[in-house]
Write a protein that holds these residues in place. Structure first.
Motif, short mmCIF file in Angstrom:
data_model
loop_
_atom_site.label_atom_id
_atom_site.label_comp_id
_atom_site.label_asym_id
_atom_site.label_seq_id
_atom_site.Cartn_x
_atom_site.Cartn_y
_atom_site.Cartn_z
N SER A 68 0.82 -0.94 -0.32
CA SER A 68 0.13 -0.18 0.38
C SER A 68 0.81 1.10 -0.34
O SER A 68 0.67 2.07 0.80
CB SER A 68 -1.04 0.01 1.12
N LEU A 69 2.11 1.10 -0.90
CA LEU A 69 2.63 1.86 -1.13
C LEU A 69 2.11 3.50 -0.98
O LEU A 69 1.15 3.96 -2.04
CB LEU A 69 4.41 1.86 -1.69
N ASP A 70 2.25 4.58 -0.35
CA ASP A 70 1.79 6.05 -0.80
C ASP A 70 2.53 7.21 -1.60
O ASP A 70 3.79 7.31 -0.91
CB ASP A 70 1.49 7.03 0.99
N PRO A 71 2.14 7.24 -2.81
CA PRO A 71 3.21 7.64 -3.32
C PRO A 71 3.57 9.18 -3.26
O PRO A 71 4.54 9.90 -3.73
CB PRO A 71 2.30 7.34 -4.88
N ALA A 72 2.12 9.93 -2.75
CA ALA A 72 2.53 11.33 -1.46
C ALA A 72 3.47 11.33 -1.49
O ALA A 72 4.24 12.28 -0.66
CB ALA A 72 0.60 11.59 -1.37
N GLU A 73 3.89 10.32 -0.36
CA GLU A 73 4.43 9.95 1.06
C GLU A 73 6.07 10.10 0.60
O GLU A 73 7.16 11.09 0.79
CB GLU A 73 4.18 8.96 1.27
N LEU A 74 6.37 9.40 -0.91
CA LEU A 74 7.38 9.31 -1.71
C LEU A 74 7.75 10.73 -2.04
O LEU A 74 8.83 11.21 -2.25
CB LEU A 74 7.53 8.55 -2.96
N GLU A 75 6.78 11.02 -2.89
CA GLU A 75 6.60 12.68 -3.47
C GLU A 75 7.61 13.19 -2.10
O GLU A 75 8.79 14.27 -2.37
CB GLU A 75 5.86 13.15 -3.86
N THR A 76 6.36 13.67 -0.99
CA THR A 76 7.16 14.72 -0.19
C THR A 76 8.44 13.89 0.38
O THR A 76 9.03 15.14 0.34
CB THR A 76 6.39 14.17 1.91
N HIS A 77 8.78 13.25 1.18
CA HIS A 77 10.96 12.34 1.06
C HIS A 77 11.20 13.35 0.24
O HIS A 77 12.83 14.09 0.91
CB HIS A 77 11.13 11.70 0.87
N TYR A 78 11.19 13.53 -1.00
CA TYR A 78 12.09 13.76 -2.09
C TYR A 78 11.87 15.48 -2.05
O TYR A 78 12.90 15.74 -2.37
CB TYR A 78 12.35 12.75 -3.83
N LYS A 79 10.35 15.81 -2.29
CA LYS A 79 10.57 16.97 -2.15
C LYS A 79 11.39 17.29 -0.99
O LYS A 79 12.29 18.70 -1.42
CB LYS A 79 9.52 16.93 -2.55
N VAL A 80 11.72 17.57 0.08
CA VAL A 80 11.74 17.85 1.22
C VAL A 80 13.63 17.62 1.54
O VAL A 80 13.51 18.52 1.58
CB VAL A 80 11.17 17.65 2.51
N ASN A 81 13.55 16.60 1.07
CA ASN A 81 15.35 15.76 1.94
C ASN A 81 16.29 16.19 0.43
O ASN A 81 16.91 16.04 0.49
CB ASN A 81 15.07 14.54 1.75
N VAL A 82 15.34 16.17 -1.07
CA VAL A 82 16.74 16.07 -1.86
C VAL A 82 15.73 17.98 -3.01
O VAL A 82 17.28 18.43 -2.59
CB VAL A 82 16.44 15.21 -2.69
#
Length: 249
Positions: free
Chosen positions: A101-115
């Protein structure tokens, strides 16, 4: 402005607050980014005369532009060090079947904020860093960005339930620092004395991690400053640990 200038992101709590406090005590002019200035009320540096607070939201690129414009006004003569501490670390909310149940929005948040945000923010500050003395760019990374460290500590990472996206975003941050700031501009930044350092701050007791043994933000900040202080542009680009050791990557 005669004092050295350090920019610290995410300075309202945790490692960022500890870094900003320690730089302030060392006599630096500290430019501390916070999501909202109201969040620094009650902190040790809330009324420090040599700490300037600038609002910046890593989820909003327009606020990065406005933050840089404000930093340019505060430190027109240059910035010595930039500490990219701001990041997101969603932990303890995972489950054994989280990949189902991978949440794409959560992945995007990690990359946006962390990278993306720290990379963009740093790129905009290059002209000010060129004017500075130390010319040091620090990215608070993670040992979790390492294949070897992650495999060797699989039980630990499984136990604390790290959400997919954190480790890979930190690995991407390392690569951004290497490829975009080192390899792409080797004839522009290195001769000017730039030092770029990705750093694992240790397992730190913060609001994002309360699951087990950890060091305090103050101890982490002191140790990572000690690692960065002697480094120069002649040192090899490596993933460094808070205790001064080198981590495989």
């Amino acid at each position: 402005m005669t004092s050295k200038v350090a920019v610290v992101t995410g300075a309202n709590k945790g490692i960022g607050l500890a870094l900003a406090t320690q730089f302030s005590e060392l006599g630096y002019t500290v430019i501390a980014t916070v999501r909202a200035k109201a969040k620094i009320a009650g902190t040790p540096i809330a009324h420090s005369p040599n700490v300037k607070f600038v609002e910046m939201d890593a989820n909003n690129y327009e606020t990065i532009d406005s933050a840089v414009a404000e930093i340019e006004k505060i430190a027109p003569d240059g910035v010595d060090q930039v500490w990219n501490n701001l990041g997101v670390y969603n932990i303890g909310r995972g489950s054994d079947d989280r990949f189902k149940s991978l949440d794409p929005a959560e992945l995007e948040t990690h990359y946006k904020v962390n990278v993306v945000s720290p990379s963009y923010f740093t790129s905009k500050l290059i002209p000010l860093l060129e004017k500075g003395q130390s010319k040091k760019i620090v990215f608070i990374s993670s040992a979790a960005s390492s294949f070897d460290v992650t495999k060797q500590n699989a039980e630990f990472f499984t136990a604390i339930g790290v959400i997919p996206g954190y480790a890979s975003s930190k690995s991407a941050l390392n690569m951004i620092a290497l490829s975009d700031l080192i390899l792409v501009f080797p004839y522009q930044l290195k001769p000017l004395g730039f030092t770029v350092v990705p750093l694992h701050p240790g397992v730190v007791l913060t609001s994002m991690y309360v699951a087990g043994p950890a060091i305090t933000p103050e101890e982490s900040a002191s140790k990572v400053r000690g690692v960065v202080e002697p480094l120069s542009s002649t040192d090899e680009f490596l993933l460094r640990n808070y205790d001064g050791s080198i981590l495989p990557w």
